[in-house]
Design a protein around this motif. Structure first.
Motif, short mmCIF file in Angstrom:
data_model
loop_
_atom_site.label_atom_id
_atom_site.label_comp_id
_atom_site.label_asym_id
_atom_site.label_seq_id
_atom_site.Cartn_x
_atom_site.Cartn_y
_atom_site.Cartn_z
N GLU A 185 31.38 46.10 37.25
CA GLU A 185 30.37 45.20 36.67
C GLU A 185 28.97 45.58 37.12
OE1 GLU A 185 31.22 43.45 33.72
OE2 GLU A 185 29.56 42.35 34.68
N GLU A 186 28.86 45.99 38.38
CA GLU A 186 27.55 46.36 38.92
C GLU A 186 27.00 47.58 38.16
OE1 GLU A 186 27.49 47.79 43.02
OE2 GLU A 186 25.52 48.56 42.50
N ASN A 187 27.85 48.60 37.95
CA ASN A 187 27.46 49.77 37.15
C ASN A 187 26.95 49.33 35.78
OD1 ASN A 187 29.86 52.55 37.75
ND2 ASN A 187 28.19 51.79 38.99
N GLU A 217 47.36 59.53 48.43
CA GLU A 217 46.77 58.36 49.11
C GLU A 217 45.50 57.89 48.36
OE1 GLU A 217 44.82 57.31 53.38
OE2 GLU A 217 45.82 59.25 53.18
N THR A 218 44.62 58.85 48.04
CA THR A 218 43.37 58.47 47.34
C THR A 218 43.66 58.06 45.90
OG1 THR A 218 42.27 60.13 48.72
CG2 THR A 218 40.98 59.20 46.94
N ILE A 219 44.64 58.70 45.28
CA ILE A 219 44.99 58.34 43.89
C ILE A 219 45.37 56.86 43.81
CG2 ILE A 219 46.78 58.66 42.09
CD1 ILE A 219 46.72 61.69 42.81
N ARG A 220 46.19 56.41 44.76
CA ARG A 220 46.62 54.99 44.76
C ARG A 220 45.41 54.06 44.91
NH1 ARG A 220 52.35 55.77 46.36
NH2 ARG A 220 52.99 56.80 44.43
N LYS A 221 44.45 54.48 45.79
CA LYS A 221 43.24 53.65 45.98
C LYS A 221 42.45 53.61 44.67
CE LYS A 221 42.52 54.53 50.91
NZ LYS A 221 41.81 55.37 51.86
N ARG A 222 42.37 54.77 43.98
CA ARG A 222 41.60 54.83 42.73
C ARG A 222 42.24 53.93 41.66
NH1 ARG A 222 41.88 61.05 42.27
NH2 ARG A 222 40.82 60.92 40.28
N PHE A 223 43.57 53.90 41.64
CA PHE A 223 44.26 53.02 40.66
C PHE A 223 43.90 51.55 40.94
CE2 PHE A 223 48.04 56.12 39.92
CZ PHE A 223 47.28 56.82 39.01
N LYS A 224 43.88 51.20 42.23
CA LYS A 224 43.59 49.82 42.61
C LYS A 224 42.16 49.46 42.17
CE LYS A 224 44.32 46.84 46.64
NZ LYS A 224 43.02 46.29 46.96
N VAL A 225 41.24 50.37 42.45
CA VAL A 225 39.84 50.14 42.06
C VAL A 225 39.74 50.03 40.54
CG1 VAL A 225 37.53 51.21 41.98
CG2 VAL A 225 38.83 51.21 44.11
N PHE A 226 40.51 50.86 39.83
CA PHE A 226 40.46 50.81 38.36
C PHE A 226 40.89 49.43 37.85
CE2 PHE A 226 42.64 51.29 34.24
CZ PHE A 226 41.52 51.60 33.48
N VAL A 227 42.01 48.94 38.38
CA VAL A 227 42.53 47.65 37.91
C VAL A 227 41.57 46.52 38.29
CG1 VAL A 227 44.40 45.98 38.20
CG2 VAL A 227 44.93 48.41 37.94
N GLU A 228 41.09 46.55 39.53
CA GLU A 228 40.28 45.43 40.01
C GLU A 228 38.84 45.47 39.48
OE1 GLU A 228 40.65 45.52 44.24
OE2 GLU A 228 42.71 44.80 44.19
N LEU A 275 38.80 47.59 34.80
CA LEU A 275 39.38 46.84 33.67
C LEU A 275 38.50 45.66 33.23
CD1 LEU A 275 43.27 46.83 34.08
CD2 LEU A 275 41.90 47.94 32.30
N PRO A 276 37.88 44.93 34.18
CA PRO A 276 36.99 43.84 33.73
C PRO A 276 35.83 44.33 32.86
CG PRO A 276 37.53 43.57 36.05
CD PRO A 276 38.10 44.89 35.64
N VAL A 277 35.37 45.56 33.09
CA VAL A 277 34.29 46.10 32.26
C VAL A 277 34.82 46.32 30.83
CG1 VAL A 277 32.74 48.08 31.91
CG2 VAL A 277 33.17 47.23 34.22
N ILE A 278 36.04 46.81 30.74
CA ILE A 278 36.64 47.04 29.42
C ILE A 278 36.84 45.69 28.71
CG2 ILE A 278 38.71 47.92 28.23
CD1 ILE A 278 38.75 49.97 30.74
N GLU A 279 37.25 44.70 29.48
CA GLU A 279 37.42 43.35 28.91
C GLU A 279 36.07 42.80 28.42
OE1 GLU A 279 39.40 41.37 32.09
OE2 GLU A 279 41.27 42.43 31.66
N TYR A 280 35.02 43.07 29.17
CA TYR A 280 33.67 42.61 28.78
C TYR A 280 33.30 43.18 27.40
CZ TYR A 280 28.54 42.52 28.73
OH TYR A 280 27.23 42.35 28.36
N TYR A 281 33.51 44.48 27.23
CA TYR A 281 33.15 45.09 25.94
C TYR A 281 34.13 44.70 24.84
CZ TYR A 281 29.44 47.77 28.10
OH TYR A 281 28.28 48.13 28.75
N ASP A 282 35.37 44.44 25.24
CA ASP A 282 36.38 44.02 24.25
C ASP A 282 35.96 42.68 23.64
OD1 ASP A 282 38.68 44.54 22.85
OD2 ASP A 282 39.91 43.30 24.18
N ALA A 283 35.43 41.79 24.49
CA ALA A 283 34.99 40.48 24.00
C ALA A 283 33.84 40.65 23.02
CB ALA A 283 34.57 39.62 25.18
#
Ligand SMILES: Nc1ncnc2c1ncn2[C@@H]1O[C@H](COP(=O)(O)OP(=O)(O)O)[C@@H](O)[C@H]1O
Ligand SMILES: Nc1ccn([C@H]2C[C@H](O)[C@@H](COP(=O)(O)OP(=O)(O)O)O2)c(=O)n1
Length: 291
Positions: free
Chosen positions: A163-165, A238-249, A252-260
């Motif tokens: 969201e900050e981006n 190890e970093t891939i798992r962290k990146r997935f977590k960041v992606f979901v958290e 995804l809300p940014v994608i939802e923002y534009y989807d709306a």
């Protein structure tokens, strides 16, 4: 400073003194960059505790027409999706067929590390941790790349990632995307692809070592080759798992923002590369290059 952007038609507010002049406000004062901003920017604390730039005061004179970069009108498509969903792969195809310029936020950040800039170490550490680099750094790189490039059609890949981006980019550039191309893919498939992206066979190392012996430069050349073959520092489990977590958290809300806003074009990215491109082509048909 307020947490929200001041509306463009807001009455003139008394100027807020910047508590810590940011690179944005400094650059705004520098006419040599040719960059115009719609608002004076001051520092504030972002939602996740990071320092971000936010507009303080908008004067009528400073308001910039939407999607203008300097004097140039630009078309921007955001390309989003999880790590390894195939954004970069498809962006190369889009560049070739539809005349866009590909700006990968990740590539720009990696180039910044290599350039030895003052932010290099901070960016490198954040990427190794799978974290998102502060918006002001990434936006500056994107903006510079767009200004330097003569094209007026840009694919911005891997941005905005939170969201900050998103809010900072909109506030600073006044650019909103024509649409958002979203590559939807399962984590299992993305993980497989990312681990594959870093995979180099033992045979390749032996071959390279042999070549170095042949040209008698083993001592200097072979370690360099090993670093290059190693691939990306963040493509480890190890970093891939962290990146997935960041992606979901965060992403995804940014994608939802534009989807709306009805701006998201979702692609099934689990299919083979040529099939994914068929779907991408259908979306980009209105941008087909005149032959
Ligand atoms: N549709 C696909 N099917 C299988 N492999 C793919 C597909 N798209 C990309 N890849 C491979 O997956 C890896 C990650 O793709 P990349 O385009 O770099 O993803 P991203 O830019 O989203 O991180 C690369 O090795 C690429 O060749
Ligand atoms: N807007 C962005 C884009 C990337 N980054 C950083 C953090 C990401 O994990 C790395 C790599 O991003 P990149 O888009 O190249 O790669 P993946 O989509 O994760 O495969 O860069 C960032 O901090 N902010």
């Amino acid at each position: 400073a307020t947490d929200r952007p001041t509306p463009q038609h807001a009455p003139r507010a008394p100027p807020t003194p910047p508590c810590d002049p940011s690179p944005w406000s400094r650059r705004r004062a520098d006419p040599s960059t040719g960059i115009r901003f719609g608002a004076q920017l001051v520092r504030r604390r972002g939602a996740m505790g990071t320092v971000v730039d936010a507009p303080a005061v908008v004067t009528e004179k400073e308001v910039v027409a939407e999607n203008m970069l300097g004097d140039k009108k630009v078309t921007v498509v955001f390309v989003l999706g999880g790590p390894g969903s195939g954004k970069g792969t498809q962006c190369s195809n889009i560049v070739e067929h539809f005349g866009f310029t590909h700006l990968s936020a990740g590539d720009l950040l990696r180039a910044e590390i290599k350039s030895g800039s003052e932010n290099g170490t901070m960016i490198e550490n954040m990427i190794k941790e799978g974290k998102i680099v502060p918006s002001e750094v990434t936006i500056k790189l994107l903006q510079q790349a767009m200004i330097k490039n003569e094209n007026d059609k840009f694919l911005i890949d891997g941005f905005p990632r939170n969201e900050e981006n998103r809010a900072a980019f909109e506030n600073v550039t006044k650019i909103s995307p024509a649409f958002v191309l979203f590559f939807n893919c399962s984590e299992e498939e993305m993980e497989r692809r990312l681990l594959g992206r870093n995979e180099v066979s033992f045979f390749t190392y032996v071959l390279m070592f042999g070549l170095c012996i042949l040209i008698k430069t083993t001592l200097f050349l072979f370690p360099t080759i090993c670093i290059i073959l190693q691939g990306r520092v963040d493509d480890n489990i190890e970093t891939i798992r962290k990146r997935f977590k960041v992606f979901v958290e965060s992403s995804l809300p940014v994608i939802e923002y534009y989807d709306a806003k009805d701006k998201v074009k979702k692609i099934d990215a689990a299919k083979p590369i040529p099939e994914v491109f068929e779907d991408v082509k259908a979306i980009f048909a209105p941008y087909a290059k005149a032959t």
